[in-house]
Design an enzyme around this catalytic site. Structure first.
Site, PDB file in Angstrom:
ATOM      1  CB  CYS A  75      20.848 -23.095 -53.195  1.00  0.00           C
ATOM      2  SG  CYS A  75      20.039 -24.723 -53.287  1.00  0.00           S
ATOM      3  CG  HIS A 154      30.960 -26.560 -52.078  1.00  0.00           C
ATOM      4  ND1 HIS A 154      29.973 -27.526 -52.048  1.00  0.00           N
ATOM      5  CD2 HIS A 154      30.320 -25.391 -52.368  1.00  0.00           C
ATOM      6  CE1 HIS A 154      28.810 -26.983 -52.314  1.00  0.00           C
ATOM      7  NE2 HIS A 154      28.984 -25.687 -52.494  1.00  0.00           N
ATOM      8  CD  GLU A 203      22.998 -29.684 -50.184  1.00  0.00           C
ATOM      9  OE1 GLU A 203      22.635 -28.621 -49.656  1.00  0.00           O
ATOM     10  OE2 GLU A 203      22.499 -30.143 -51.234  1.00  0.00           O
ATOM     11  CB  CYS A 212      24.938 -30.717 -53.769  1.00  0.00           C
ATOM     12  SG  CYS A 212      25.556 -29.161 -53.079  1.00  0.00           S
ATOM     13  N   GLY A 215      27.655 -27.934 -55.208  1.00  0.00           N
ATOM     14  CA  GLY A 215      28.647 -28.976 -54.909  1.00  0.00           C
ATOM     15  C   GLY A 215      29.215 -29.601 -56.164  1.00  0.00           C
TER      16      GLY A 215
HETATM   17  N1  LIG Z   1      23.769 -26.580 -48.061  1.00  0.00           N
HETATM   18  C1  LIG Z   1      24.327 -25.500 -48.893  1.00  0.00           C
HETATM   19  C2  LIG Z   1      23.197 -24.716 -49.581  1.00  0.00           C
HETATM   20  C3  LIG Z   1      22.445 -25.586 -50.607  1.00  0.00           C
HETATM   21  C4  LIG Z   1      23.341 -26.039 -51.720  1.00  0.00           C
HETATM   22  C5  LIG Z   1      22.768 -27.110 -52.632  1.00  0.00           C
HETATM   23  N2  LIG Z   1      21.439 -27.562 -52.336  1.00  0.00           N
HETATM   24  C6  LIG Z   1      22.917 -26.700 -54.088  1.00  0.00           C
HETATM   25  O1  LIG Z   1      22.122 -27.147 -54.932  1.00  0.00           O
HETATM   26  O2  LIG Z   1      23.865 -25.946 -54.382  1.00  0.00           O
HETATM   27  C7  LIG Z   1      25.133 -24.542 -47.990  1.00  0.00           C
HETATM   28  O3  LIG Z   1      24.818 -24.434 -46.810  1.00  0.00           O
HETATM   29  O4  LIG Z   1      26.060 -23.899 -48.501  1.00  0.00           O
END
Ligand SMILES: N[C@H](CCC[C@H](N)C(=O)O)C(=O)O
Length: 274
Positions: A75, A154, A203, A212, A215
């Site tokens: 994250c 991703h 997400e 993100c 992301g």
């Molecule tokens: N939903 C993402 C985790 C949070 C990623 C995002 N909040 C960031 O800042 O990288 C997953 O399940 O892989």
């Protein structure tokens, strides 16, 4: 037993951060999901726990949980926030974060501004032909989409225009597409220039967020692989912008952006269903 937390965010992607280094709480996935609920809980996109590090070079072991209670290996926005927290605690501007995806090194650029070395992109899917994943969805995309892992999966789709589609339309179906056995975070990018793109991310486990971090890293890696942008690119998201560099000499991905503590509080885990 009352437990303290930090409410933090990176460009509006918000977190509840709980320090478990001295005392662990019975935080089951159901309880985490209940705490993430914006109406009956504290409310956040991701729930983050801190535990003692056991990896060399790390100051803390960080775990990330989505709003549905599922755990992610990475994250980016929360990594900047935890680094900011540890920097203020230790007085150091270089922090090691042990995560399930490896040890990340963070540098405090200035108070509230953090660079995290997100490590190497995992390109096992380097040539995954995601295009056929969109045949049934008729996405307004240009060129081939691409998939990469930043410690979490991703897929990035390059749109024909910034508002060519709303992530809420195709995000849920793509998140759960059979192509992604562990689901995936779905990025909808529009290339604005050789060094700039607009990005919105549906997400995994949390839905559409204001930003993100992983992301943004994935979108830049995927866009560079498609020859669409240079290796340093500004990624503009609903909550603000990150500067991402996919470094040529070692292949690491650097992410620079803000980290904010909104407030602190307390809660009793036992008040939430396990
Ligand atoms: N939903 C993402 C985790 C949070 C990623 C995002 N909040 C960031 O800042 O990288 C997953 O399940 O892989």
């Amino acid at each position: 037993m009352m437990t303290g937390f930090f409410k933090m965010h990176g460009l509006g992607n918000d977190f509840v951060v709980v320090d478990e280094r001295t005392h662990r709480h019975d935080l089951t996935p159901a309880r985490i999901a209940a705490l993430c609920d914006r109406h009956t809980g504290i409310g956040c996109d991701q729930f983050v726990t801190l535990r003692p590090a056991c990896a060399q070079g790390a100051d803390v072991f960080v775990r990330f949980f989505n709003a549905d209670g599922t755990e992610s290996g990475a994250c980016g926005n929360a990594s900047r926030c935890v680094a900011d927290l540890l920097a203020r605690e230790t007085g150091r501007d270089s922090i090691g974060l042990q995560t399930r995806a490896g040890v990340l090194h963070a540098t405090i650029v200035r108070p509230g501004m953090v660079t995290v070395d997100m490590g190497l992109p995992r390109q096992g899917w380097a040539e995954v032909p995601l295009a056929h994943a969109c045949d049934t969805l008729h996405l307004p995309i240009t060129g081939d989409p691409a998939a990469v892992s930043m410690g979490n999966p991703h897929a990035t789709f390059f749109l024909t225009a910034p508002d060519a589609m709303a992530p809420e339309v195709a995000g849920p179906e793509l998140e759960h597409h059979p192509l992604f056995p562990e689901r995936a975070n779905i990025g909808f990018a529009h290339i604005a220039a050789r060094d700039a793109m607009r990005l919105r991310v549906w997400e995994r486990g949390s839905g559409l967020t204001r930003a993100c971090g992983s992301g943004a890293c994935a979108a830049v890696v995927n866009a560079v692989r498609r020859g669409l942008v240079e290796r340093t690119c500004t990624v503009v998201m609903d909550g603000g912008e990150l500067v991402i560099t996919w470094r040529e000499d070692d292949g690491h991905v650097l992410m620079t952006g803000p980290a904010v503590t909104s407030f602190t509080g307390t809660f009793s885990p036992e008040d939430y269903p396990r």
